[in-house]
Design an enzyme around this catalytic site. Structure first.
Site, short mmCIF file in Angstrom:
data_model
loop_
_atom_site.label_atom_id
_atom_site.label_comp_id
_atom_site.label_asym_id
_atom_site.label_seq_id
_atom_site.Cartn_x
_atom_site.Cartn_y
_atom_site.Cartn_z
N ASP A 386 0.90 -1.29 -0.04
CA ASP A 386 0.06 -0.13 -0.03
C ASP A 386 0.93 1.00 -0.06
O ASP A 386 2.11 1.16 0.18
CB ASP A 386 -0.85 0.17 1.22
CG ASP A 386 -0.22 0.28 2.59
OD1 ASP A 386 1.06 -0.45 2.57
OD2 ASP A 386 -0.40 0.86 3.52
N ASP A 741 1.93 -17.96 -2.90
CA ASP A 741 2.20 -17.09 -4.08
C ASP A 741 1.01 -16.37 -4.74
O ASP A 741 1.07 -16.61 -5.96
CB ASP A 741 3.42 -17.52 -5.01
CG ASP A 741 3.95 -16.41 -6.04
OD1 ASP A 741 3.52 -15.24 -5.61
OD2 ASP A 741 4.57 -16.75 -6.95
N GLU A 750 2.56 -10.00 1.02
CA GLU A 750 2.82 -8.50 0.73
C GLU A 750 4.32 -8.41 1.02
O GLU A 750 5.07 -9.53 1.38
CB GLU A 750 1.93 -7.64 1.83
CG GLU A 750 1.83 -6.38 1.49
CD GLU A 750 1.06 -5.52 2.10
OE1 GLU A 750 0.19 -6.00 2.95
OE2 GLU A 750 0.96 -4.17 2.04
O1 9MR Z 1 3.52 -6.08 9.37
C1 9MR Z 1 2.07 -5.90 9.99
C2 9MR Z 1 1.74 -7.18 10.61
O2 9MR Z 1 2.52 -7.43 11.71
C3 9MR Z 1 0.34 -7.16 11.04
O3 9MR Z 1 0.10 -8.29 11.83
C4 9MR Z 1 -0.69 -6.70 10.24
C5 9MR Z 1 -2.00 -6.40 10.42
O4 9MR Z 1 -2.21 -5.46 11.50
O5 9MR Z 1 -0.28 -5.47 9.77
C6 9MR Z 1 1.03 -5.54 9.02
O6 9MR Z 1 1.38 -4.49 8.67
C7 9MR Z 1 0.60 -3.79 7.30
C8 9MR Z 1 0.40 -2.36 7.52
O7 9MR Z 1 -0.68 -2.45 8.51
C9 9MR Z 1 -0.24 -1.84 6.36
N1 9MR Z 1 0.79 -1.91 5.21
C10 9MR Z 1 1.07 -3.28 4.89
C11 9MR Z 1 1.95 -3.70 6.16
C12 9MR Z 1 2.24 -5.36 5.78
O8 9MR Z 1 1.27 -6.25 5.62
#
Ligand code: 9MR
Ligand code: ZN
Length: 767
Positions: A386, A741, A750
């Site tokens: 994002d 994947d 991600e």
């Molecule tokens: O890396 C984050 C992970 O540890 C959490 O469990 C998750 C849910 O809250 O969010 C991840 O971070 C995301 C962030 O909220 C928005 N940008 C993408 C991140 C990676 O998935």
């Protein structure tokens, strides 16, 4: 379930706009179907295990089930898996006294999915003929759309229809054929926002109304031409680091599913076919995380540069790998350049970004939440797939790369192919500065506090960054962001001292201002929460104690001013902070390492912190021993487990500095090996690297351009199954194999700046 007569309306008699991709839509039908079955769970299981023979790709109705694929579609047990989603609209979802699903709509918003009700958890197979049916009525006659769609990317429909329910119950029944590739995780949804038919009539709003839906059924009508599921991606039986090893590195191949006679391995030279090394396969271990027996083969003694594979007598073979002094040069460059591709607020020109070039994005000023205050917060790196920019996440990433440079400046060049290359400063520092410059803009000039993040209200659609044009909201100051900011600015003051003294002074000044804010504002025990309607990455935290410790430790190390040490002592008097993590939430590991490596620090306090830190190291060693693939994550694999693994590698290397022991280097190497191929899935988890790597990361630019940006470390196995795709295809998989994947699987595929950064550290140290 609504038990009541309804007006039976054949779809053909309705003005239904129906689309099945490829134009092959079937005729309407009202045929009866069995209403209930366990077919879906069965399908998911099959999907994971079915093996296709070369000869037959055709499936049969028997194989792929009959019965309703929508569990609880009659709502007799409540809403079940049905969910409401709003994008500018407002609604409430419930099951009413009649046993129907009822959507009370307050506001429809300004897009088709302004209000959306959806159901995930079924599959559509290529060539299958399906029938969807449901009952619907509304307190207000209005058009809406039902869709069976791809659940990600452009969300295009496999089948859809526009209907105009009114107060009389309408029975919709529509047959369609699935023309596209099998989708194991589509979404059935009802778009109840500002749909096209409303827009066409010039309508922008509707009065509050309720829509009732019942007896939703999706069944296979004909499986004659259904294509069998493709075979799941197979991991090789011999795993090696697919990038390779430096000559002096510890080299361990891990073997699975061997029979007892298969107890010797050979290393073969790719170029000549010669066997250059022979060794024993030994130490059979049960790997619970992968549900298999694994064995180990050591070929550390092979130091001759070359390209090889590892084979067993029984014929199992690894992917190829290289042994060379410079084996990580190219890959370290690639994983560092990933940060350049994540840059926000500047044009990425094709000269440096190739196919991934794009105009400057997110240039407009942001608005401080709840005020009219506008600020320039351009620059920095997009967080992940994002385009949000979050201070605590950025702080972890920039800390890792500065620490890597500080420890191994010679590992980084000034010619990696970014716009600043050749400016006399290592490119990694140019990259760090790009983020630090943005962070400086996130500091409130009056109080020294640091805004937690900036992003749109919602996650953007799958668009290029310059096409995200939603208003940028700057979220309130948090003490976690302020603590991390103070820490990394103090670190920057040290790291930039000899290369750019003016910048170093600017950073130190900013760090001190932030630190003042922390001193004036007490502990935050509630943690940051997204304000208002903001739903982007929250990066909340249960404590800011470790961030404060991080700030104190860096300020102390950089300035030598013992007042910061006094503050650490006072912090410890208030109860010790956790020192077991290097994340965006837990940063105590950095603080401990920095304090323990500061000359002249208090011996008594050092002893206490060291004990705590080594306890955390022992826990990581224990986990590495338990997981068959020697990684420091075992049993449960969290979101971003690859970061936990990379961080453990960093922590082992820190431990080696605190108390030298050669076991730490080996453990760190094992973490790197895991990420680059020595894991149960067989993937080298970095895009474009090794032989089997992720090709469909959840990363908007890669998705839009249909090609993955290289050098990105994906999140990796996540046994909590935290997205619909993962839930659909990974159910019942062993924890370490919960990885797919697929770009829809944001919880395991991600990428983020702070997953790459510890990998940069690890690789730079192994180089
Ligand atoms: O890396 C984050 C992970 O540890 C959490 O469990 C998750 C849910 O809250 O969010 C991840 O971070 C995301 C962030 O909220 C928005 N940008 C993408 C991140 C990676 O998935
Ligand atoms: Zn941007």
């Amino acid at each position: 379930m609504r038990k009541k007569f309804y007006a039976l309306i054949l779809t053909s008699a309705l003005a239904i706009s129906m689309m099945a991709c490829g134009g092959n839509s079937g005729a309407g039908t009202t045929s009866d179907v069995p209403s209930e079955s366990d077919s879906e769970a069965h399908l998911v299981e099959e999907l994971a295990t079915i093996s296709t023979t070369e000869a037959s790709t055709e499936a049969t109705t028997e194989e792929y089930g009959t019965g309703n694929m929508i569990k609880g579609g009659d709502f007799s047990d409540g809403l079940g898996e049905w969910v409401s989603y709003v994008n500018g609209g407002a609604c409430e979802l419930l099951v009413n006294d009649q046993g129907e699903m009822q959507v009370d709509i307050e506001k429809i918003g300004s897009v088709e999915h302004g209000v959306q009700i959806y159901y995930d958890g079924f599959s559509l197979r290529k060539g299958g003929i399906y029938n969807i049916s449901f009952d619907i009525h509304s307190t207000l006659e209005r058009p809406l759309e039902w869709r069976c769609q791809l659940n990600g990317g452009d969300y295009h429909a496999y089948a859809k229809g526009v209907i105009s329910p009114n107060s009389e119950v309408m029975h919709i029944s529509q047959e369609f054929s699935m023309e596209e590739d099998t989708d194991p995780a589509p979404r059935l949804c009802f778009n109840m926002g500002l749909v096209a038919d409303l827009k066409d009539q010039g309508i922008t709003e509707l009065p509050p109304h309720s829509i009732m839906i019942d007896n939703v059924e999706l069944v296979v009508v004909d499986a004659t031409n259904m294509i069998k599921d493709p075979e799941p991606v197979k991991a090789p039986l011999v795993k090696v680091n697919q990038v390779g090893y430096t000559p002096e590195a510890t080299k361990t191949a891990i073997f699975s599913k061997l029979d007892a006679a298969d107890n010797r391995f050979m290393v073969k030279d790719k170029a000549t076919g010669d066997t250059v090394f022979v060794g024993d396969i030994k130490d059979e271990t049960v790997c619970n995380d992968c549900v298999e027996h694994v064995f180990y083969g050591d070929f550390t003694e092979l130091k001759t540069p070359g390209t090889y594979t590892v084979m067993t007598i029984g014929g199992a073979e690894s992917y190829e790998f290289t042994i060379a002094e410079d084996v990580y040069d190219e890959s370290l460059n690639a994983i560092t350049k990933m940060l350049y591709y994540q840059r926000c607020g500047m044009e990425l020109t094709s000269e440096y970004a190739g196919d991934f070039a794009h105009p400057a994005c997110h240039k407009e000023e942001g608005t401080v939440f709840g005020t009219d205050k506008k600020l320039d917060v351009s620059g920095g790196w997009h967080d992940a797939g994002d385009y949000g920019k979050y201070v605590v996440a950025g702080a972890k990433a920039v800390a890792d790369i500065m620490l890597a440079y500080e420890k191994r400046p010679d590992a980084f060049s000034d010619a990696s192919g970014i716009p600043e290359s050749g400016n006399g400063m290592a490119d990694i520092l140019d990259e760090a500065k790009y983020e630090l410059d943005w962070m400086l803009k996130m500091q409130d000039s009056e109080t020294g506090g640091v805004y937690h993040k900036v992003s749109g209200e919602l996650f953007p659609e799958t668009v290029m960054p310059q096409d995200e044009t939603a208003e940028l909201i700057i979220c309130p100051i948090s003490t976690t962001a302020t603590g991390d900011f103070a820490a990394v600015m103090a670190m920057a003051a040290r790291v930039f001292k000899d290369v750019d003294a003016t910048y170093s002074a600017t950073c130190l000044d900013a760090a001190k201002k932030a630190y003042d804010y922390l001193k004036k504002n007490g502990y935050d025990t509630a943690g940051f929460s997204n304000p208002g309607n903001v739903v982007t990455g929250q990066y909340g935290d249960s404590t800011d104690k470790d961030e404060r410790f991080f700030a104190m430790a860096e300020l102390y190390k950089t300035t030598g001013d013992t007042s910061y040490q006094d503050d650490i002592k006072a912090l410890y008097d208030d109860g010790k902070p956790q020192v077991n993590a290097l994340g965006w939430a837990g940063v105590g590991g950095y603080a401990a390492y920095e304090y323990l490596t500061t000359e002249g620090a208090d011996e008594g306090l050092k002893g206490q912190i060291k004990e705590e830190y080594m306890k955390a190291i022992d826990e990581n060693i224990e986990s590495s021993g338990k997981s068959g693939y020697l990684c420091a994550v075992t049993t449960k694999y969290p979101w971003g487990s690859n970061m936990t693994v990379a961080n453990a590698g960093m922590m082992f290397l820190f431990a080696d500095e605190i108390e030298a022991d050669e076991k730490y280097g080996k453990l760190a190497q094992a973490q790197l090996d895991y990420l680059l191929g020595v894991n149960g899935t067989g993937y080298c988890f970095v895009t474009g690297m090794g032989t089997q790597y992720p090709e469909n990361p959840h990363h908007r630019p890669s998705q839009v351009l249909g090609k993955a940006v290289p050098g990105m470390l994906v999140g990796g196995p996540n046994s909590a199954l935290e997205d619909p795709y993962a839930k659909a295809v990974l159910a019942n998989k062993p924890s370490a194999l919960c990885y797919a994947d697929n770009n829809q699987s944001y919880s395991c595929n991600e990428i983020t700046i702070y997953w790459n950064s510890p990998l940069i550290y690890l690789m730079a140290m192994e180089k």
